[in-house]
Design a protein around this motif. Structure first.
Motif, PDB file in Angstrom:
ATOM      1  N   LYS A  56       0.845  -1.199   0.000  1.00 28.79           N
ATOM      2  CA  LYS A  56       0.000   0.000   0.000  1.00 28.79           C
ATOM      3  C   LYS A  56       0.877   1.244   0.000  1.00 28.79           C
ATOM      4  CE  LYS A  56      -4.344  -1.459   2.087  1.00 28.79           C
ATOM      5  NZ  LYS A  56      -5.241  -1.290   3.226  1.00 28.79           N
ATOM      6  N   CYS A  57       0.403   2.273  -0.676  1.00 24.02           N
ATOM      7  CA  CYS A  57       1.160   3.529  -0.718  1.00 24.02           C
ATOM      8  C   CYS A  57       1.207   4.137   0.680  1.00 24.02           C
ATOM      9  CB  CYS A  57       0.501   4.524  -1.666  1.00 24.02           C
ATOM     10  SG  CYS A  57       0.790   4.115  -3.387  1.00 24.02           S
ATOM     11  N   PRO A  58       2.303   4.797   0.991  1.00 20.29           N
ATOM     12  CA  PRO A  58       2.370   5.437   2.318  1.00 20.29           C
ATOM     13  C   PRO A  58       1.339   6.548   2.406  1.00 20.29           C
ATOM     14  CG  PRO A  58       4.219   6.112   0.944  1.00 20.29           C
ATOM     15  CD  PRO A  58       3.513   5.030   0.201  1.00 20.29           C
ATOM     16  N   ARG A  59       0.763   6.654   3.592  1.00 19.85           N
ATOM     17  CA  ARG A  59      -0.141   7.771   3.846  1.00 19.85           C
ATOM     18  C   ARG A  59       0.629   8.840   4.600  1.00 19.85           C
ATOM     19  NH1 ARG A  59      -4.162   7.383   7.169  1.00 19.85           N
ATOM     20  NH2 ARG A  59      -3.287   5.664   8.382  1.00 19.85           N
ATOM     21  N   TYR A  60       0.224  10.050   4.384  1.00 18.04           N
ATOM     22  CA  TYR A  60       0.884  11.164   5.065  1.00 18.04           C
ATOM     23  C   TYR A  60      -0.141  11.888   5.915  1.00 18.04           C
ATOM     24  CZ  TYR A  60       4.467  10.158   1.631  1.00 18.04           C
ATOM     25  OH  TYR A  60       5.404   9.530   0.883  1.00 18.04           O
ATOM     26  N   MET A  61       0.251  12.269   7.085  1.00 15.90           N
ATOM     27  CA  MET A  61      -0.677  13.006   7.928  1.00 15.90           C
ATOM     28  C   MET A  61       0.095  13.988   8.797  1.00 15.90           C
ATOM     29  SD  MET A  61      -1.853  10.108  10.676  1.00 15.90           S
ATOM     30  CE  MET A  61      -2.818  11.240  11.638  1.00 15.90           C
ATOM     31  N   TRP A  62      -0.652  14.966   9.287  1.00 14.41           N
ATOM     32  CA  TRP A  62      -0.052  15.992  10.138  1.00 14.41           C
ATOM     33  C   TRP A  62       0.168  15.428  11.536  1.00 14.41           C
ATOM     34  CZ3 TRP A  62       1.814  20.150   7.935  1.00 14.41           C
ATOM     35  CH2 TRP A  62       1.236  20.640   6.758  1.00 14.41           C
ATOM     36  N   ARG A  63       1.278  15.787  12.117  1.00 11.88           N
ATOM     37  CA  ARG A  63       1.551  15.542  13.519  1.00 11.88           C
ATOM     38  C   ARG A  63       1.890  16.880  14.161  1.00 11.88           C
ATOM     39  NH1 ARG A  63       3.061  10.110  14.306  1.00 11.88           N
ATOM     40  NH2 ARG A  63       1.192   8.998  13.647  1.00 11.88           N
ATOM     41  N   THR A  64       1.826  16.890  15.475  1.00  8.16           N
ATOM     42  CA  THR A  64       2.109  18.145  16.174  1.00  8.16           C
ATOM     43  C   THR A  64       3.100  17.890  17.292  1.00  8.16           C
ATOM     44  OG1 THR A  64       0.291  17.781  17.706  1.00  8.16           O
ATOM     45  CG2 THR A  64      -0.201  19.054  15.731  1.00  8.16           C
ATOM     46  N   THR A  65       3.841  18.934  17.622  1.00 11.82           N
ATOM     47  CA  THR A  65       4.677  18.890  18.814  1.00 11.82           C
ATOM     48  C   THR A  65       3.786  19.149  20.027  1.00 11.82           C
ATOM     49  OG1 THR A  65       5.097  21.249  18.708  1.00 11.82           O
ATOM     50  CG2 THR A  65       6.603  19.835  17.501  1.00 11.82           C
ATOM     51  N   GLU A  66       4.370  19.069  21.224  1.00  9.62           N
ATOM     52  CA  GLU A  66       3.611  19.440  22.415  1.00  9.62           C
ATOM     53  C   GLU A  66       3.394  20.949  22.416  1.00  9.62           C
ATOM     54  OE1 GLU A  66       4.669  18.061  26.212  1.00  9.62           O
ATOM     55  OE2 GLU A  66       3.599  16.208  25.772  1.00  9.62           O
ATOM     56  N   TRP A  67       2.408  21.363  23.182  1.00 11.62           N
ATOM     57  CA  TRP A  67       2.149  22.794  23.287  1.00 11.62           C
ATOM     58  C   TRP A  67       3.302  23.470  24.022  1.00 11.62           C
ATOM     59  CZ3 TRP A  67      -1.366  24.867  20.358  1.00 11.62           C
ATOM     60  CH2 TRP A  67      -2.478  24.119  19.986  1.00 11.62           C
ATOM     61  N   GLY A  68       3.652  24.657  23.566  1.00 14.62           N
ATOM     62  CA  GLY A  68       4.658  25.458  24.249  1.00 14.62           C
ATOM     63  C   GLY A  68       4.071  26.088  25.508  1.00 14.62           C
ATOM     64  N   GLU A  69       4.867  26.906  26.175  1.00 14.71           N
ATOM     65  CA  GLU A  69       4.397  27.517  27.419  1.00 14.71           C
ATOM     66  C   GLU A  69       3.368  28.603  27.123  1.00 14.71           C
ATOM     67  OE1 GLU A  69       8.022  30.772  27.792  1.00 14.71           O
ATOM     68  OE2 GLU A  69       7.997  29.009  29.089  1.00 14.71           O
ATOM     69  N   CYS A  70       2.518  28.849  28.109  1.00  8.38           N
ATOM     70  CA  CYS A  70       1.453  29.847  27.955  1.00  8.38           C
ATOM     71  C   CYS A  70       2.079  31.237  28.050  1.00  8.38           C
ATOM     72  CB  CYS A  70       0.405  29.657  29.045  1.00  8.38           C
ATOM     73  SG  CYS A  70      -1.100  30.596  28.763  1.00  8.38           S
ATOM     74  N   ARG A  71       1.769  32.096  27.089  1.00  6.12           N
ATOM     75  CA  ARG A  71       2.369  33.437  27.058  1.00  6.12           C
ATOM     76  C   ARG A  71       1.282  34.487  26.866  1.00  6.12           C
ATOM     77  NH1 ARG A  71       7.545  34.386  25.960  1.00  6.12           N
ATOM     78  NH2 ARG A  71       7.042  35.975  24.401  1.00  6.12           N
ATOM     79  N   ILE A  72       1.456  35.562  27.600  1.00  4.26           N
ATOM     80  CA  ILE A  72       0.481  36.658  27.540  1.00  4.26           C
ATOM     81  C   ILE A  72       1.046  37.834  26.746  1.00  4.26           C
ATOM     82  CG2 ILE A  72      -0.855  38.289  28.962  1.00  4.26           C
ATOM     83  CD1 ILE A  72      -0.859  36.120  31.122  1.00  4.26           C
ATOM     84  N   LEU A  73       2.360  37.928  26.700  1.00  3.16           N
ATOM     85  CA  LEU A  73       2.997  39.069  26.040  1.00  3.16           C
ATOM     86  C   LEU A  73       2.507  39.274  24.605  1.00  3.16           C
ATOM     87  CD1 LEU A  73       5.109  41.270  26.560  1.00  3.16           C
ATOM     88  CD2 LEU A  73       6.815  39.759  25.531  1.00  3.16           C
ATOM     89  N   PRO A  74       2.327  38.198  23.795  1.00  2.36           N
ATOM     90  CA  PRO A  74       1.863  38.437  22.417  1.00  2.36           C
ATOM     91  C   PRO A  74       0.507  39.114  22.340  1.00  2.36           C
ATOM     92  CG  PRO A  74       2.673  36.188  22.662  1.00  2.36           C
ATOM     93  CD  PRO A  74       2.620  36.776  24.027  1.00  2.36           C
ATOM     94  N   LEU A  75      -0.261  39.090  23.427  1.00  2.32           N
ATOM     95  CA  LEU A  75      -1.598  39.691  23.384  1.00  2.32           C
ATOM     96  C   LEU A  75      -1.548  41.201  23.628  1.00  2.32           C
ATOM     97  CD1 LEU A  75      -3.551  37.039  25.482  1.00  2.32           C
ATOM     98  CD2 LEU A  75      -3.189  37.087  23.024  1.00  2.32           C
ATOM     99  N   LEU A  76      -0.407  41.699  24.081  1.00  2.00           N
ATOM    100  CA  LEU A  76      -0.328  43.112  24.468  1.00  2.00           C
ATOM    101  C   LEU A  76      -0.072  43.986  23.257  1.00  2.00           C
ATOM    102  CD1 LEU A  76       1.861  42.853  27.677  1.00  2.00           C
ATOM    103  CD2 LEU A  76      -0.583  43.132  27.554  1.00  2.00           C
ATOM    104  N   SER A  77      -0.657  45.137  23.277  1.00  2.00           N
ATOM    105  CA  SER A  77      -0.355  46.114  22.242  1.00  2.00           C
ATOM    106  C   SER A  77       0.974  46.782  22.576  1.00  2.00           C
ATOM    107  CB  SER A  77      -1.469  47.165  22.172  1.00  2.00           C
ATOM    108  OG  SER A  77      -1.475  47.934  23.357  1.00  2.00           O
ATOM    109  N   GLN A  78       1.498  47.543  21.602  1.00  2.00           N
ATOM    110  CA  GLN A  78       2.778  48.232  21.821  1.00  2.00           C
ATOM    111  C   GLN A  78       2.683  49.158  23.034  1.00  2.00           C
ATOM    112  OE1 GLN A  78       2.538  49.970  17.998  1.00  2.00           O
ATOM    113  NE2 GLN A  78       3.898  48.488  17.011  1.00  2.00           N
TER     114      GLN A  78
END
Length: 1617
Positions: free
Chosen positions: A399-421
């Motif tokens: 059978k032909c190989p199937r390809y699928m998405w995998r994911t790494t573990e979640w990184g740490e929770c961050r609030i800084l990206p939510l802040l405006s300049q």
């Protein structure tokens, strides 16, 4: 019975599955059944097989065997081979594919005319070959062996062939001009084939029509009758001269390598994977392959016939065509050499290596190389690459190989990206909490077979993300939260309870506690901290969990008389602290007495009122210096008489007691935050239920300190707090998991280039990477340092170096003398010839190599042949060319010269500089180039992050830089002095102008700081207070958008508030003694006045303080009276108790209802006459006057309240509760509770503030390959995808998800094939000639419209010889002589047509056709005419066509009929001939009468407006005008009849046929004619009789006639008068 009848009978019997054998011509036949199964004890050759034999009459009935004695009885038993089960594996049927479908021949073997139209298809038959073969060696054996195991498959089957398709030709062209300008000539017209006949269709008709034409101008007498033309035949094949001719000519034969035979018989071998790169030169030097090591060419000669043709087709003397010059009848030529190739290589790998849903087969390739290129018209090279399907079924493939998405573990929770300049500059990032985001990386992996189990943590090798593009990638961004400082919302404290034992079920000691509680209304989730304490305790003495409750049963009942001492009964119950009745056994103390002595006042006694309720306690607790006290009072209601009991003294009217005598010490339990989770050593965890099945981590314990605290002091001993309500100090928890780092395996190495590297190219590299799936935690194994590896490609070798070695040119070879003398008679050995040279191949070190190596690696093949000339005596002689002059720089030219020598200076022919140029000029080479910017600038491209950064980007959220300094590119076109495009490296290193650019950074929306809180929206009760921010700067360049603003460009926050309806209240002191104004010595009784002090004080002020304020601050409507009338009863008066409370009105204050209050008699009057006042009072219930209703009301919700350091996430919104009276006044909540109202309104609600998540994008993909390998339209593209769309006020995604940059503008070199030249006949007017076309090298910029191709040097396009081998460069052609019958040029290919059924095709490849028609120039030459020809070829993209007969309108009983194709083209053929409509309408006899015409039914009728008058034989006699038909045309009959009459429609024809047709189609007079005749005769008789009577009457009466108007008669030309 005849033999033929016997055969028919035999056929019938065979059809009934019986074998018959005809013994004689008699009627009885011996018939045998089928052989039975082979029976035997063991498998092998010892088996026996039987069958039944019986005697059968020809009519089908069986009879006794004796009747068939005249013929040999067939055997009924025979030896056979009993088949074993394992034999089945030794033999099998070998079945070929079905052959083509062939038409079933007609029974008469004659082709008949098609009389019916074929609708769908014709019946055909197809066959196949079937053999029984051994499986071991595939050799054929008897079919009987395989028939033991399985029935023989059918060898024939019916099939369908499409309907016959006739030849379809176009319309004729217009007639050509007359072949002669004077006298009689010919003209022709032609048509071409559109579709060739197929499947038995009709052949093509004649494609040419010829007719004579005559010119008015007569031919002049002086002009000759015939034209003469020199006509040449085709050149003969090139042949070598005889040996003696070669010796005479002085030709030396060159030795090719070892022997000449070796060159002619070239040995072949199979080359395995010869097409890919060579690893090393040394390796090839060791391989001895017998390919030719050099090539030589031989020169031969060829001749042709020349004759003089007269225009009538006859040959005449050559001298009539040639005057002075003799025609060229011989020339030198290159001996043809065929192309030779190597053997085929073995088949390559199949492109389809696995089984997938795609059912299409794979393909594989094999190749061979040219070992000798063709020369001199030798056989061209066959195909050098072959392709075939493979793995067609594919069931055996994995059978032909199937390809699928995998994911790494979640990184740490961050609030800084939510802040405006703006916020980032102002906020302390370390204390942020609440909602945030965490990211992870998605990567594509190859998945094993479905059967293999997958685990979530299974790590697979990452592959290119494009392989997963079909599937939706998993989310790469997720909301998360960081716990905030604990936030608890608590209720009010409950009142202090009574003094209770710690445990009422087990009361011990004489010390107890008073308690009060509060509840947690809302607590922020996810924190380790706890809410403040919820219980407080006060130690107290003499605790009692249950108390006796004493209730009055009734009034005091005198014992003996109506007054005096008596008894009062009490109802005694045991109640708990909540007031609920419990069994009396619970109360520990003795119960109080159920009876008590009491006194009923007699008429003269003093009457004292009952005690008031106790006042509030002056202190909440007792200190060393103060204690709480409370009092109660009673008043004198009636003064005594003389003999009555006296009133008590003033002090006896007031009582005091100590209250709240407990010390001012409040205790509570205080719990610290939970500690870290630790391994529990005290218990066996495996034996407890604390183990969490779903978690891989162990369960531990965490603890906290719990202390008993004294209010406003510190910790005290635990005994001071209630032990039963002590909080837990230990709880189970999940221990921090020890997680090792998980890394994917390395990806495959990126492929190395398949082609070898040239000497100057940079070293090729390949790389691989791996991705961290899980970061290590709590002491797990650390991650490796290397995530990205790069190395040089080992497998790519340097291209081998081979070069051509040219041998010396041989001497000029002429046509042999013998040939020349025989044909032209000239003896001088001079003229044009050819000279050749040998070519060999040498390697890098100068050793000889196979020619195939040089064909692949050495560049263009040098020419091996050139024209030369041996000068003749009469030739012009010139000096050799001088050297070219020096160049004077770019743009200049250099020249060279030569001059005539000797007698040539005087010959007129030699002085013609067109034939003998004396000067040649060529432009100088130029190294100056001009760079021209081309096209637009690319977008500003920012630098890419390093590979390492992008691999780790998910772990630490890295914001993609979308602004700052980048570069932009603009392509440069490098132009040489001639204005031609050249390689861009001549002008720049990269082919670009690179310029620094800046992308402006986005500016977020800016708001002001929060304004101060507004006042509470409600003046009294619950409301909201608001603060706001307003817009200072709008977002710019894609910055964070502003939150939703109101019309004032503001955003607000609202919290609930409660405004006291009044902060002040009336404080009342006790009433003074009733003051009575006495007169004289009368007793002080009767009506008087009593007063009291009223003060306005601040609410919640202590009762002992003097904190009076201005009375205006208190509610004047509710101000209590300061004085009232009082009544002190006199000794003999009736004394009533004070009024009791008013009864309650109905809940809704119903109209007509009332409320009551009562009082009772305390002392009866002295005399019987004295009456007591009323004991019951009532008043009506009037809404908002004497009666009020109450209901709960809530304020608006607040906005979602978050923790102080949170930006988004979970929060709380709340609202306040009010008790509102029916007149709108806000009351205490207690008031609503008194009326039994239950609050069902929700006051708290969890809420979520959406996080302002900015758009998150993937990394840019690598730059793709250029869209065009050359030219100015090439561009490279890269793209990225959105991992997270912007949310709320997050920064929106940029529009630019793909970027392009121009590719360097490289010149496009290509071969341009010219059109075929006109047919040219060398040295003659007509005959066999050649048409040629040229290959030229051109350069263009990739866009033909903008930059037309310009000629370039041939070397830039490659090997011109190789290219010419792929094209047909010469074509034989024929120029007809005047009078010749000849074929036209090929017509252009017709449109592509498919074979279709009902508009649908069952084939993918169509056909197109072209044809040549015959042109006759002179009628006397018809006998020598060639046949017309057509040819077909397969084509793609065909269409279905249908054919339909079309007709024109009738004109003089004629109309045009033609066949039309569905695309509107008029054709001949294609339509079914039997359905052709008629073109003529015939009437017998012809319709010659005026106004008559031939109707469609074939009889003469009259035109519209005219009626037929028929003869007695049923034919039209004449046409008469129909009465009553208005014809507006006032024309003469004669002129009208002569005009072109409009043709009547068919309906009118039918009507005219039906109206007055006296004779039927059989020639008899119709019945209605007789009826009309009889009726007419009767009418005539009636008219005669009537006129006779009228005439007689007029004679009798002589009355004068009335005056008559003159009769006006108008002649309108339509009828005779």
């Amino acid at each position: 019975m005849s033999g033929r009848e016997e055969n028919k009978k035999l056929e019938l019997t065979l059809h009934l599955n019986r074998r018959e054998r005809l013994a004689s011509s008699k009627a009885l036949t011996s018939v045998e059944g089928q052989w039975g199964q082979c029976i035997g004890e063991e498998c092998g050759s010892g088996g026996v097989q039987t069958r039944t034999v019986w005697c059968v009459h020809m009519e089908g009935w069986t009879t006794h065997h004796s009747h068939c004695q005249h013929m040999d009885k067939p055997e009924s038993k025979r030896q056979c081979f009993k088949v074993c089960d394992w034999h089945q594996d030794l033999f099998e049927w070998e079945i070929s594919d079905w052959g083509g479908c062939v038409l079933v021949p007609f029974f008469s073997n004659e082709l008949k005319l098609r009389t019916t139209e074929c609708i769908t298809a014709q019946h055909g038959i197809q066959k196949r070959h079937i053999h029984c073969v051994r499986t071991s060696n595939r050799s054929t054996v008897s079919s009987r062996i395989c028939e033991f195991f399985s029935q023989k498959p059918p060898m024939e089957q019916a099939c369908l062939i499409p309907c016959p398709q006739d030849c379809v030709v176009s319309d004729f062209t217009s007639w050509s001009g007359c072949s002669k300008t004077c006298g009689a000539g010919l003209q022709h017209r032609t048509r071409h084939v559109l579709a060739a006949p197929m499947y038995g269709g009709a052949n093509c008709p004649n494609l040419t029509e010829t007719r004579t034409c005559t010119n008015s101008a007569e031919c002049p007498v002086a002009e000759g009758e015939y034209q003469y033309s020199l006509k040449v035949g085709a050149w003969s094949k090139c042949r070598l001269p005889h040996q003696k001719d070669a010796l005479l000519n002085g030709r030396t034969t060159v030795d090719f390598s070892t022997s000449s035979s070796e060159n002619n018989t070239i040995m072949m071998h199979t080359v395995a994977s010869h097409h890919h790169s060579h690893h090393s030169q040394r390796h090839h030097a060791q391989v001895h392959i017998k390919y030719p090591m050099s090539w030589e060419l031989e020169v031969g000669y060829q001749t042709r016939q020349v004759r003089c043709a007269r225009s009538d087709g006859k040959n005449v003397m050559l001298s009539l065509c040639t005057k002075d010059t003799s025609p060229l009848t011989f020339q030198v030529c290159v001996m043809p050499q065929d192309c030779h190739t190597s053997d085929w290589s073995s088949w390559g790998h199949c492109s389809k290596t696995c089984r997938s849903n795609d059912l299409s087969p794979g393909y594989r390739l094999r190749s061979r190389v040219s070992t000798q290129i063709p020369h001199g018209g030798g056989k061209p090279c066959p195909i050098l690459e072959e392709k075939e399907a493979c793995n067609i079924i594919g069931d055996l493939l994995p059978k032909c190989p199937r390809y699928m998405w995998r994911t790494t573990e979640w990184g740490e929770c961050r609030i800084l990206p939510l802040l405006s300049q703006q916020d980032r500059r102002q906020v302390n990032v370390s204390i942020l909490c609440g909602g945030g985001i965490k990211t992870r990386k998605t990567y594509c992996v190859q998945v094993a077979d479905d059967s293999a189990p997958h685990h979530r943590k299974e790590v697979s090798r990452p592959v290119n993300a494009q392989l997963c593009e079909g599937a939706e990638p998993p989310l790469a961004v997720q909301n998360c939260s960081i716990p905030c400082q604990n936030h608890c919302l608590l209720s009010q404290w409950s009142p202090w309870s009574a003094c209770l034992h710690e445990n009422c079920k087990d009361p011990q000691g004489k010390k107890g506690f008073k308690q009060r509680r509060r509840e947690v209304l809302w607590q922020s989730s996810g924190t380790l901290e706890t809410c403040p304490h919820l219980m407080e305790f006060i130690p107290c003495e003499d605790p009692a969990c249950y108390l006796w409750q004493v209730q009055h049963e009734g009034r005091c009942i005198p014992t003996n008389s109506s007054c005096g001492s008596g008894t009062a009964l009490y109802n005694i119950t045991c109640v708990n602290t909540g007031g609920d009745v419990v069994p009396n056994t619970r109360c520990a103390d003795d119960p109080p007495p159920t009876e008590e002595t009491c006194e009923v006042a007699c008429s003269a006694d003093c009457v004292v009122g009952s005690w008031s309720s106790w006042s509030t306690c002056s202190h909440s607790c007792a200190t060393k210096t103060s204690e709480g006290k409370q009092s109660r009072t009673r008043t004198v209601l009636a003064i005594p008489g003389k003999e009555g009991k006296a009133c008590p003294a003033a002090p006896a009217l007031e009582e005091w007691r100590v209250c709240n005598d407990h010390p001012c010490m409040v205790f509570y339990w205080e719990a610290s935050a939970w500690g870290t989770c630790l391994v529990n050593t005290s218990t066996d965890l495996n034996g407890t239920s604390l183990w969490n099945e779903t978690s891989a981590c162990a369960v531990g314990v965490q603890s906290r300190k719990v202390n008993c605290m004294k209010m406003n002091a510190g910790p005290v001993i635990s005994k001071r707090c209630v032990e039963s309500s002590r909080p837990e100090s230990v709880q189970p928890c999940l221990l921090p998991c020890k997680k090792d780092c998980i890394v994917t395996p390395f990806s495959e190495w990126t492929p190395c280039p398949s082609a070898c590297l040239t000497e100057n190219s940079t070293t090729a590299t390949q790389s691989r990477y791996r991705t961290i799936v899980q970061m290590p935690t709590n002491g797990g194994q650390e991650c490796p340092d290397t995530l990205y590896e790069e190395r040089e490609c080992d497998s790519v070798g340097v291209c081998p170096v081979y070069r051509w070695r040219m041998h010396k040119w041989h001497s000029c070879t002429l046509v042999p003398d013998s040939v020349r003398r025989g044909l032209s008679g000239s003896g001088e050995a001079c003229g044009n010839g050819l000279e050749t040279r040998g070519v060999s191949c040498i390697g890098e070190n100068g050793e000889p190599a196979n020619m195939t190596e040089c064909l692949q690696w050495a560049g263009p093949l040098p020419s091996q042949i050139r024209e030369c000339r041996v000068p003749c005596k009469d030739d012009c002689t010139l000096t050799a060319w001088s050297k070219f002059s020096d160049c004077a720089g770019c743009g200049s030219s250099q020249t060279r010269r030569r001059s005539l020598i000797g007698r040539s200076k005087k010959k007129e022919r030699c002085l013609n500089e067109e034939l003998y140029p004396l000067e040649e000029t060529k432009s100088c080479p130029c190294d100056e180039f001009l760079s021209q910017p081309y096209g637009n600038w690319s977008a500003c491209i920012l630098p890419n992050p390093s590979v390492f950064e992008s691999l780790q980007s998910w772990m630490v959220h890295r914001e993609v830089k979308e602004c700052g300094q980048g570069v932009r590119y603009r392509a440069v076109a490098c132009i040489n002095q001639r204005g031609h495009l050249v390689n861009p490296t001549f002008c720049t290193d990269t082919g670009y102008i690179v310029e620094v650019c800046h992308i402006p950074c986005p500016l977020d929306c800016k708001l002001s700081e929060w304004s101060p809180w507004s006042a509470c929206s409600a003046s009294c009760g619950s409301g909201l207070k608001i603060r706001s921010k307003w817009l200072r700067e709008k977002a710019f360049n894609g910055g964070r958008p502003c939150p939703k603003l109101d019309l004032k460009n503001q955003v607000y926050e609202a919290v609930p508030c409660n405004r006291e309806c009044s902060q002040y209240e009336w404080r009342i002191e006790p009433w003074s003694i009733c003051t009575i104004n006495t007169v004289d010595d009368l007793p002080a009784c009767g009506e008087g006045v009593q007063s009291r002090k009223i003060r306005c004080v601040k609410k919640e002020a202590a009762s002992g303080e003097d904190d009076s304020v201005d009375d205006g601050l208190c509610d004047q409507d509710e101000m209590p009276p300061r004085a009232k009338v009082c009544f002190l009863a006199c000794p003999s008066d009736c004394v009533m108790a004070p009024w009791g409370p008013w009864s309650n009105c109905p809940g809704e204050c119903d109209q007509g209802s009332s409320k009551n209050r009562t009082r009772h008699i305390l002392r009866l009057p002295a005399s019987d006459n004295g009456a007591c006042p009323e004991s019951v009072q009532s008043e009506p219930c009037v809404l908002n006057s004497t009666c009020f209703t109450y209901q709960y009301s809530v304020s608006e919700w607040s906005t979602c309240q978050l923790s102080e350091n949170a930006i988004c996430g979970g929060g709380l919104r709340l609202r306040h509760l009010d008790c509102v009276r029916s007149d709108g006044k806000v009351m205490e909540l207690q008031k609503c509770k008194q009326f039994g109202l239950i609050n069902k309104l929700q006051l708290l609600q969890s809420c979520v503030v959406d996080c302002p998540v900015s758009c998150i994008l993937s990394d840019w993909s690598p730059w793709a390959e250029c869209s065009h390998t050359c030219g100015s339209r090439g561009h490279s593209k890269r793209s990225r995808r959105i991992l997270q769309e912007a949310h709320e006020e997050g920064r929106h995604c940029p529009n630019q998800l793909s970027q392009t940059k121009p590719c360097p503008i490289r010149p496009c070199y290509m071969w341009l094939l010219s059109d075929w030249s006109p047919c040219t006949v060398e040295g003659a007017k007509c005959g066999e000639g050649l048409r040629t076309r040229n290959l030229s090298c051109v350069v263009h910029q990739g866009n033909w419209h903008e930059s037309p191709p310009q000629p370039e040097e041939t070397e830039l396009c490659g090997d011109v010889q190789k290219q010419q081998l792929l094209q047909e460069m010469e074509q034989p052609c024929f120029v007809p002589c005047p009078g010749d019958c000849h074929l036209t040029e090929w017509s252009s290919w017709s449109s592509c047509q498919l074979t279709c059924l009902e508009g649908r095709s069952f084939e993918s490849t169509g056909r197109q056709t072209r044809s040549q028609a015959v042109i006759i120039q002179a009628m006397e030459n018809q006998g020598s005419c060639p046949l017309q020809v057509f040819e077909t070829q397969p084509c793609e993209g065909g269409k279905c066509h249908t054919y339909q007969w079309k007709t024109g309108g009738w004109s003089n009983n004629e109309r045009a009929v033609w066949c039309q194709r569905s695309d509107g083209v008029n054709v001949t053929g294609g339509c079914f001939p039997q359905k052709r409509p008629t073109t003529l309408r015939h009437c017998h006899p012809p319709c010659t009468k005026p106004f008559s015409h031939c109707t469609p039914s074939g009889v003469c009728g009259c035109e519209k407006g005219y009626t037929e008058v028929m003869t007695s034989h049923g034919f039209l006699d004449y046409c008469t005008r129909t009465p009553g038909v208005d014809n507006s045309k006032k024309a003469d009959v004669k002129t009208n009849s002569g005009r072109l009459k409009p043709r009547p429609s068919q309906a009118n024809d039918l009507f005219s046929e039906w109206t007055l047709r006296p004779v039927g189609p059989d020639g008899r007079v119709k019945l209605w004619v007789y009826a009309v005749t009889v009726v007419g005769f009767i009418v005539i008789l009636f008219i005669i009789a009537l006129s006779f009577l009228v005439c007689n009457a007029s004679k009798t009466t002589k009355a004068p006639a009335p005056p008559q108007k003159p009769l006006t008669l108008a002649y309108d030309g339509d009828m005779d008068m």
